[in-house]
Design a protein around this motif. Structure first.
Motif, PDB file in Angstrom:
ATOM      1  N   LYS B  39      11.324  -0.665   4.393  1.00 35.82           N
ATOM      2  CA  LYS B  39       9.882  -0.655   4.641  1.00 35.82           C
ATOM      3  C   LYS B  39       9.376  -1.962   5.226  1.00 35.82           C
ATOM      4  O   LYS B  39       8.178  -2.154   5.378  1.00 35.82           O
ATOM      5  N   ASP B  40      10.290  -2.885   5.493  1.00 34.05           N
ATOM      6  CA  ASP B  40       9.809  -4.199   5.914  1.00 34.05           C
ATOM      7  C   ASP B  40       9.109  -4.138   7.265  1.00 34.05           C
ATOM      8  O   ASP B  40       9.444  -3.352   8.131  1.00 34.05           O
ATOM      9  N   ILE B  41       8.106  -5.000   7.392  1.00 36.93           N
ATOM     10  CA  ILE B  41       7.311  -5.065   8.619  1.00 36.93           C
ATOM     11  C   ILE B  41       7.604  -6.395   9.304  1.00 36.93           C
ATOM     12  O   ILE B  41       7.574  -7.447   8.682  1.00 36.93           O
ATOM     13  N   ARG B  42       7.872  -6.322  10.569  1.00 39.89           N
ATOM     14  CA  ARG B  42       8.200  -7.535  11.327  1.00 39.89           C
ATOM     15  C   ARG B  42       6.931  -8.180  11.875  1.00 39.89           C
ATOM     16  O   ARG B  42       5.905  -7.523  12.004  1.00 39.89           O
ATOM     17  N   PRO B  43       7.002  -9.468  12.217  1.00 41.15           N
ATOM     18  CA  PRO B  43       5.804 -10.161  12.717  1.00 41.15           C
ATOM     19  C   PRO B  43       5.110  -9.439  13.875  1.00 41.15           C
ATOM     20  O   PRO B  43       3.888  -9.468  13.980  1.00 41.15           O
ATOM     21  N   TRP B 103      -1.408 -18.165   5.863  1.00 41.95           N
ATOM     22  CA  TRP B 103      -0.381 -17.194   6.256  1.00 41.95           C
ATOM     23  C   TRP B 103      -0.289 -17.066   7.778  1.00 41.95           C
ATOM     24  O   TRP B 103      -1.285 -16.741   8.426  1.00 41.95           O
ATOM     25  N   TYR B 105       1.466 -14.902   9.682  1.00 43.70           N
ATOM     26  CA  TYR B 105       1.620 -13.569  10.278  1.00 43.70           C
ATOM     27  C   TYR B 105       0.857 -12.526   9.474  1.00 43.70           C
ATOM     28  O   TYR B 105       0.947 -12.497   8.241  1.00 43.70           O
ATOM     29  N   THR B 108       2.964 -10.030   7.232  1.00 46.12           N
ATOM     30  CA  THR B 108       3.350 -10.412   5.873  1.00 46.12           C
ATOM     31  C   THR B 108       2.382  -9.820   4.852  1.00 46.12           C
ATOM     32  O   THR B 108       2.794  -9.336   3.798  1.00 46.12           O
ATOM     33  N   ASP B 111       2.938  -6.037   4.675  1.00 43.44           N
ATOM     34  CA  ASP B 111       4.241  -5.783   4.046  1.00 43.44           C
ATOM     35  C   ASP B 111       4.163  -6.004   2.537  1.00 43.44           C
ATOM     36  O   ASP B 111       4.637  -5.187   1.751  1.00 43.44           O
ATOM     37  N   TYR B 112       3.542  -7.099   2.145  1.00 44.48           N
ATOM     38  CA  TYR B 112       3.524  -7.447   0.720  1.00 44.48           C
ATOM     39  C   TYR B 112       2.609  -6.513  -0.073  1.00 44.48           C
ATOM     40  O   TYR B 112       2.969  -6.050  -1.154  1.00 44.48           O
ATOM     41  N   ARG B 115       4.421  -3.203  -0.275  1.00 47.51           N
ATOM     42  CA  ARG B 115       5.668  -3.160  -1.020  1.00 47.51           C
ATOM     43  C   ARG B 115       5.493  -3.550  -2.486  1.00 47.51           C
ATOM     44  O   ARG B 115       6.167  -3.020  -3.365  1.00 47.51           O
ATOM     45  N   SER B 116       4.590  -4.456  -2.767  1.00 47.59           N
ATOM     46  CA  SER B 116       4.581  -5.066  -4.102  1.00 47.59           C
ATOM     47  C   SER B 116       3.253  -5.027  -4.839  1.00 47.59           C
ATOM     48  O   SER B 116       3.175  -5.444  -5.984  1.00 47.59           O
ATOM     49  N   PHE B 119      -0.230  -5.244  -8.601  1.00 47.52           N
ATOM     50  CA  PHE B 119       0.660  -5.808  -9.625  1.00 47.52           C
ATOM     51  C   PHE B 119       0.775  -4.811 -10.777  1.00 47.52           C
ATOM     52  O   PHE B 119      -0.205  -4.473 -11.411  1.00 47.52           O
ATOM     53  N   ALA B 122       3.209  -1.074  -8.072  1.00 48.89           N
ATOM     54  CA  ALA B 122       3.640  -1.271  -6.690  1.00 48.89           C
ATOM     55  C   ALA B 122       3.997   0.056  -6.028  1.00 48.89           C
ATOM     56  O   ALA B 122       4.417   0.998  -6.687  1.00 48.89           O
ATOM     57  N   GLN B 123       3.842   0.098  -4.716  1.00 49.85           N
ATOM     58  CA  GLN B 123       4.217   1.243  -3.886  1.00 49.85           C
ATOM     59  C   GLN B 123       3.411   2.489  -4.213  1.00 49.85           C
ATOM     60  O   GLN B 123       3.874   3.611  -4.035  1.00 49.85           O
TER      61      GLN B 123
END
Lengths: 423, 337
Positions: B39-43, B103, B105, B108, B111-112, B115-116, B119, B122-123
Motif C-alpha cells: 500500500k505504500d505511496i511514493r513521493p 514534511w 512530501y 508521506t 501513506d501514514y 496505513r497507520s 491510532f 489502523a487501516q
C-alpha cells in the motif's frame, strides 16, 4: 513490586543506604582490618543448613529478587503514551557485552503485538522475478548465520543536546542493546525471489499497525542485513519483534523493522514517515539531514555513574564502560578522570568486533578526590568520538538524533556521580 | 504499488542475473495478496487509489477520528503530535515540526494516515476519508483554500513548503574528515569547569515510592440537586449524542479542560465562565454582552455554532436533529457544577 534505583533527589539517600550496607557487610569483612569475626562466616547461615528450591521452581528463570532493580525504565514525560514510546536498558548495572533480552530496551510505535509463528508470513515483491511468500518454517530451511550486533536507537542521548539532562547512564545511553542474532541473510531471500538489478532500494515494513516502513539501499540489503528469528540463542521476545525482525548492522535501530512482513524491491525510496518527519536531523540553519543511517563511534562509562556510585571508598577501583561504532570495530578507548585534560588508554575486554559492543576497563586506584570521568572511543576508520562542543558546532542543538558526544560524570569525594557538562 | 509486471518485462529484455542456486522455498505471492499488503505511496503519488475528499468533509472526519489526540485544528493535544503550524520555526531554538512546516512530501501524509491511523484502529479509513483528512490537514496548515478537493488528480498540485529543506547525510565530509587521527593525551585543556548539571534541571524519573504525593484529590464534587426532574431516557440518549463532543469536552467528576472547556453546570451558566479556559475573542464578546447558556441559547448554539457565534473556535458542524439537541441539553443538565 517496588523497584528502586538511584537518581535525582533520592540518589543521596539511596547512596547512603548502599554505603551503610557495604560498611556493615561483606566489604568490611573482606578487608584485612576487620577486627571482629564476621557472623556470616562464624555462624551457620540458613542457606548453609536448610534446602533451596527444587529444579522446577522456575521453568523459565528470572533474575534473583535481589537484582529486581536491574530493569528497563521509561521516562514518562518523553512521550504521550507508552504504546508509542521507548524505555531504557539498565546498562549501568550490566557487564560484559551481551544484553539479556529481558532488560533490553523497547521501542514501539503501535505497541508490542502478539504474532504467532503459525500466523507469520513474509512477502517479497516489487522488482523481482517471482514475488514470494515465506512462512516461518520456510525461513528455517535457508542456511543461517550467527552474528553479534548492537542495536542503537537514533535518539539515544537525544535528550542531552541542549544540556546535561537525565541523571543516569541508563537514561542517557540506554537506548541500546547487543545480542547474538540467528537468521537468514536478506541477500539469500532477495536472490530466491530473483531481484532485478534495477532495484536500487528495498522497502521493509512490519506487521504492526505502525508498519514502521523504511527504505534501505540495495547495497546494504545485499551486504550484511539479516532476517533474524533468534537472539541470544532463544526466540526473539515479543517486544523485539517475535517471531521475525530485521537486523541492520551498525545502522539506526528504527530500521531494524520488527514483525517484518514485507520487503519490496524498488527503484527509489518511499520517503515514509519514519524517514522524513522522524529520524532526520535538523541543523542549526533549519536544513535537515536525511538518510543518516550509520551510528557513529560512541562510548560511555557505565560505572561509576549516577546510578552506580562508588560505595567502597578510596583504593582499587574498576572504571568500566561500553564502546561501539556503526562503521566497524572499536580499536581503542581512552578514559579521562579530569574532564578531558589528560587521558589514559583503557583495556578492551576483547578486541573490538564490527558493529558490536566492546567492553572496556580501566583498573585504577581512586584517591578519594573528585573526578570528571569521560570516555572517548576510536574505531577502525580512525574516527575519534567528538566532544559535545564539537558536535554542537556542526549540528546546533536541534538535531535530536545521532548524539554520539563524549559523556561526563562528575564523581564526588563521597562516591556519588552526576551527569554534567564541562567547559 | 507493484512494479512486477514492469520488472518482468525489463528482465526479459535485459536478462538479469542468473539465479541458479535457488532453494525453491516459499510460494509465489498472489496478486490479491500483494494488493492487500503493498500500500505504500511514493513521493510522485504512485500507489494512490482513485478517490477524493474536500476540506469540509475532512474537518468532520478529523473531528470524529483524529481530534482526540491531534486537536480540532490539528494543533495537538498534550504530548500528541501537532500536525499544523510551525512555519518558519525550523532554525529556532525549539522548532515546531509539522506536516506543514517540515514534511517534505505529501505522499508521506497520505501513506501514514492510510496505513497507520487512527491510532488503535489502523487501516479502517476509506480512500475518500483519507483524502478528506489530508485535505483538512493541508487546510489547517494554510496550504490550500477551504474549497480545495484533494484527489489522486490534484495530489501533485500541492507544494510542500519544506520540500527543499533536506540534504543527504554529509557526515563523512563535514565531521569524519575533521575528527580522525591521533587524539590528545596530555595537557589537552588548561582548565575544566562544570558548566551544567543534570540535578539542577531535575527531570530524571523518581524512584518509585518516593514520588511526591499524588495531587490532592479534587474537592468532593458537590452534586447539586437538579430541580427540574430529568427524563432518564432522554439523558441516556444525550449521553450517546455527547460522543460527538467528547474529543474536546469533558463533563462529570474529574473533568478537565481539553480543547474545549469543562461542561459541568453549563446549563444556566454565564458564557465564558470556566476558569483556566482560553475562549475565542468572539465568545468573550458574547460573554461581555451577558450571554447565558440557558437551554434555548445552548440549543441554538449547538444547532449552528458558527452562525450563533461567528468566530467561535468550536469547530463543530452542529447537531441537525431537534431530538439530539433536546437530548444533549438534558444530558448536560444532569451535571451540576
Amino acid at each position: 513490586m517496588s523497584k528502586t534505583f538511584m537518581g535525582k533527589t533520592t540518589s543521596r539517600r539511596a547512596f547512603l543506604r548502599g554505603a551503610a550496607a557495604a560498611g556493615a557487610g561483606a566489604i568490611t569483612a573482606g578487608t584485612a582490618k576487620a577486627g571482629t569475626p564476621d557472623p556470616l562466616i562464624t555462624e551457620v547461615q540458613p542457606w548453609a543448613a536448610g534446602l533451596g528450591d527444587g529444579v522446577d521452581a522456575t521453568p523459565y528463570g528470572l533474575p534473583i529478587e535481589f537484582e529486581d532493580d536491574v530493569i528497563r525504565r521509561n521516562v514518562e514525560w518523553l512521550t504521550a503514551d507508552t504504546i508509542s514510546s521507548i524505555n531504557f536498558t539498565p546498562i549501568h548495572a550490566l557487564d560484559g557485552t551481551i544484553t539479556p533480552q529481558g532488560c533490553a530496551f523497547e521501542r514501539h510505535h503501535s505497541g508490542a503485538i502478539e504474532l504467532r509463528k503459525e500466523d507469520y508470513r513474509l512477502m517479497i515483491n516489487g522488482l523481482v522475478e517471482t514475488p514470494l511468500i515465506f512462512t516461518y518454517a520456510d525461513l528455517e530451511r535457508f542456511p543461517r548465520e550467527n552474528h553479534v550486533y548492537f542495536c542503537e536507537c537514533a535518539a539515544n542521548t537525544g535528550m542531552e543536546w541542549a544540556g546535561a539532562q537525565l541523571n543516569g547512564a541508563q537514561f542517557t545511553h540506554g537506548m541500546i542493546h547487543n545480542m547474538e542474532y540467528t537468521g537468514v541473510p536478506l541477500r539469500t531471500l532477495l536472490e530466491e525471489a530473483g531481484y532485478d538489478p534495477a532495484g536500487k532500494w528495498v522497502y521493509v515494513e512490519g506487521a504492526d499497525a505502525s508498519s514502521n516502513g523504511r527504505s534501505i539501499p540495495m547495497e546494504k540489503a545485499l551486504d550484511d542485513v539479516l532476517v533474524a528469528f533468534k537472539a541470544n540463542g532463544e526466540a526473539l521476545r515479543k517486544e523485539h519483534g517475535y517471531p521475525v525482525r530485521l537486523v541492520v548492522p551498525g545502522w539506526e535501530g528504527n530500521m531494524w523493522v520488527k514483525w517484518i512482513r514485507r520487503i519490496e524491491v524498488m527503484d527509489g525510496p518511499v520517503e515514509s514517515r519514519e524517514e522524513t518527519s522522524k529520524y532526520t536531523d535538523t541543523l542549526a540553519d533549519g536544513i535537515s539531514r536525511k538518510w543518516t543511517w550509520v551510528m557513529d563511534a560512541k562510548s560511555v562509562v557505565t560505572s561509576p555513574s549516577p546510578q552506580s556510585p562508588i560505595t567502597h571508598g578510596k583504593g582499587p577501583l574498576v572504571i568500566t564502560g561500553l564502546a561501539w561504532s556503526g562503521r566497524g570495530a572499536i580499536t581503542r578507548v581512552d578514559v579521562s578522570k579530569d574532564g578531558g585534560k589528560s587521558w589514559e588508554t583503557a583495556r578492551l575486554a576483547k578486541p573490538g568486533e564490527k558493529m558490536a559492543l566492546t567492553r572496556f576497563y580501566l583498573d585504577t586506584t581512586w584517591d578519594g578526590e573528585e573526578m570528571l570521568l569521560q570516555s572517548r572511543a576510536m574505531d577502525e576508520t580512525g574516527y575519534v568520538q567528538p566532544t559535545k562542543a564539537q558536535l554542537r558546532e556542526v549540528r546546533g542543538e536541534n538535531s535530536i538524533y545521532h548524539n554520539n558526544c563524549i559523556q561526563t560524570w562528575w564523581v564526588r569525594p563521597t562516591g556519588e556521580a552526576e551527569n554534567v557538562e564541562v567547559s | 504499488m507493484s512494479k512486477f509486471l514492469k520488472a518482468a518485462i525489463c528482465l526479459a529484455l535485459t536478462a538479469g542475473p542468473a539465479w541458479a542456486d535457488k532453494y525453491g522455498l516459499g510460494r509465489p505471492a498472489l496478486p490479491e495478496e500483494i494488493a492487500a499488503w503493498d500500500k505504500d505511496i511514493r513521493p510522485d503519488g504512485t500507489g494512490l487509489p482513485a478517490g477524493s475528499g474536500d476540506v469540509w468533509t475532512g474537518e468532520e472526519v478529523f473531528a470524529d477520528k483524529c481530534a482526540v489526540c491531534h486537536g480540532d485544528f490539528a494543533e495537538g493535544v498534550g504530548n500528541w503530535p501537532k500536525l499544523a503550524g510551525g512555519e518558519g520555526t525550523l532554525a529556532d531554538k525549539d522548532p515546531l515540526k509539522t506536516v506543514g512546516s517540515y514534511w517534505p512530501y505529501l505522499s508521506t501524509t497520505w501513506d501514514y494516515v492510510n496505513r497507520s491511523m487512527p491510532f488503535g484502529d489502523a487501516q479502517s479509513l476509506s480512500p475518500d476519508e483519507v483524502y478528506a483528512i489530508v485535505a483538512y490537514i493541508l487546510y489547517s496548515n494554510d496550504l490550500v483554500d477551504d474549497d480545495f478537493v484533494l484527489s489522486d488528480e490534484t495530489f501533485s498540485d500541492v507544494e510542500m513548503p519544506n520540500a527543499d529543506g533536506f540534504i543527504i547525510d554529509d557526515r563523512i565530509a563535514t565531521e569524519h574528515s575533521k575528527w580522525v587521527g591521533e587524539p590528545c593525551m596530555e595537557g589537552c585543556k588548561d582548565d575544566v569547569q562544570v558548566t551544567m548539571r543534570a540535578m539542577v534541571l531535575d527531570v530524571t524519573p523518581e524512584e518509585e515510592g518516593d514520588a511526591p504525593e499524588a495531587a490532592a484529590e479534587p474537592a468532593e464534587a458537590v452534586e447539586e440537586v437538579v430541580e427540574v426532574s430529568l427524563d432518564p431516557a432522554l439523558v441516556a440518549a444525550g449521553e450517546k449524542v455527547f460522543k460527538k463532543c467528547k474529543s474536546c469536552h469533558q463533563v462529570g467528576e474529574g473533568a478537565k479542560n481539553r480543547a474545549g472547556p469543562i461542561l459541568n453546570g453549563i446549563v444556566g451558566q454565564a458564557a465564558g465562565a470556566v476558569e483556566g479556559f482560553k475562549y475565542s475573542k468572539a465568545l468573550r464578546a458574547k460573554a461581555d454582552e451577558g450571554l447565558i447558556w440557558d437551554e434555548e441559547n445552548l440549543r441554538a448554539f449547538l444547532a449552528k455554532p458558527k452562525t450563533f457565534i461567528k468566530g467561535t473556535k468550536m469547530s463543530f458542524a452542529g447537531l441537525r436533529k431537534d431530538e439530539d439537541l433536546e437530548a444533549i441539553a438534558a444530558y448536560l443538565s444532569s451535571f451540576g457544577e
